[in-house]
Design an enzyme around this catalytic site. Structure first.
Site, PDB file in Angstrom:
ATOM      1  N   PRO A  86       0.811  -1.215   0.000  1.00 28.64           N
ATOM      2  CG  PRO A  86      -0.755  -1.574   1.649  1.00 28.64           C
ATOM      3  CD  PRO A  86       0.571  -2.046   1.170  1.00 28.64           C
ATOM      4  CD  GLU A  87       4.595   2.859  -2.755  1.00 32.85           C
ATOM      5  OE1 GLU A  87       4.830   4.045  -3.017  1.00 32.85           O
ATOM      6  OE2 GLU A  87       5.391   1.934  -3.006  1.00 32.85           O
ATOM      7  CE  LYS A 117       3.604   5.297   2.308  1.00 28.16           C
ATOM      8  NZ  LYS A 117       4.802   4.443   2.536  1.00 28.16           N
ATOM      9  CG  ASN A 172      11.106   0.682  -1.135  1.00 26.19           C
ATOM     10  OD1 ASN A 172      11.942   1.570  -0.961  1.00 26.19           O
ATOM     11  ND2 ASN A 172      11.440  -0.553  -1.474  1.00 26.19           N
ATOM     12  NE  ARG A 222      10.465   1.473   3.783  1.00 25.87           N
ATOM     13  CZ  ARG A 222      10.689   2.121   4.897  1.00 25.87           C
ATOM     14  NH1 ARG A 222      11.920   2.539   5.183  1.00 25.87           N
ATOM     15  NH2 ARG A 222       9.719   2.379   5.750  1.00 25.87           N
TER      16      ARG A 222
END
Length: 272
Positions: free
Chosen positions: A2-3, A51, A173, A258
């Site tokens: 999810p972004e 978010k 990311n 990440r």
């Protein structure tokens, strides 16, 4: 993953299903909220903030917003909200992963694997989202403020600065890697090493990409403009595969734990 665009879509689905309707079912499966009952309250709206998701309810169940409550959730890595017609079988995951159920006469919203779920007074929302920078998909979006926030720590690597939600809210990311590619610099490039025009252009590009991905096929995300299979993203997830622009194998290394992707030919700057 999810972004900001994914959260925006989730809020739109929840809003369409719940807003303006009284809750007939309420089941919040976390220890702190286990005894909370939201039934008879009316959902005023469901909005994204970066978010974060904010579902707002009336204070007394009659439509009055005074003393209203907000259910705050954050999806993090793998949380999700699904909406089903009332009476339909739920297909979002096993029952033990369910953290929230909100039902009306026509729809049921089910939250799976939600790492953050809390009920607050609507008047206290700033306590959970007030620290965020301009929302890339929100009414408060301000590219100048976002660029100034990014520039405030010139020694910080660009990738880390883009992920800091206090600078601008909504980038994850995937967009971090794609934006650094578009800027033609590696994610480890110090912000202060960039030309003055780069940060405003990056802020504008981030807004444009996220907005473009609030529509179209879901959950497919596209930053390249190409509709060919396997060419939705420039570098993210393409380790050891040819760069779409120059053909050089894309590289991967961790940044702040990440996985981070870049093209060693198209992007200049420091690398691990």
């Amino acid at each position: 993953m999810p972004e900001g665009d994914s959260v925006w879509r989730a809020a739109a689905r929840l809003h369409a299903a719940l807003a303006g309707h009284r809750l007939t079912r309420s089941d919040l499966r976390t220890p702190r909220l286990a005894t909370v009952d939201l039934t008879t309250r009316t959902t005023l709206n469901v909005v994204p903030r970066g978010k974060h998701l904010l579902a707002r309810f009336t204070g007394n169940g009659t439509g009055d917003a005074a003393g209203g409550l907000t259910l705050h959730s954050h999806l993090r890595m793998d949380g999700a909200w699904h909406v089903f017609p009332a009476g339909a079988k739920w297909r979002g995951g096993p029952a033990h992963e369910i953290r929230a159920i909100l039902g009306t006469e026509t729809h049921t919203a089910v939250g799976y694997r939600l790492p953050v779920l809390e009920l607050i007074r609507t008047s206290d929302e700033a306590e959970v989202v007030g620290h965020l920078g301009p929302d890339l998909l929100g009414p408060d979006w301000d590219p100048d403020t976002a660029a100034a926030n990014l520039a405030a720590a010139p020694e910080r690597p660009l990738g880390e600065a883009l992920l800091d939600q206090r600078n601008l809210a909504g980038i994850g990311n995937i967009y971090k890697c794609e934006l650094c590619f578009l800027a033609q610099v590696t994610p480890w490039t110090p912000v202060g090493a960039l030309p003055q025009t780069t940060l405003p252009r990056l802020a504008a590009a981030a807004h444009r990409l996220l907005a473009a991905n609030t529509t179209g096929p879901y959950p497919r995300r596209n930053t390249t403009g190409s509709r060919r299979p396997g060419q939705d993203l420039f570098v993210y997830g393409r380790a050891h595969r040819p760069c779409l622009r120059c053909g050089t194998p894309v590289r991967e290394a961790p940044q702040d734990a990440r996985p981070t992707y870049w093209c060693p030919r198209c992007q200049s700057g420091p690398t691990p």
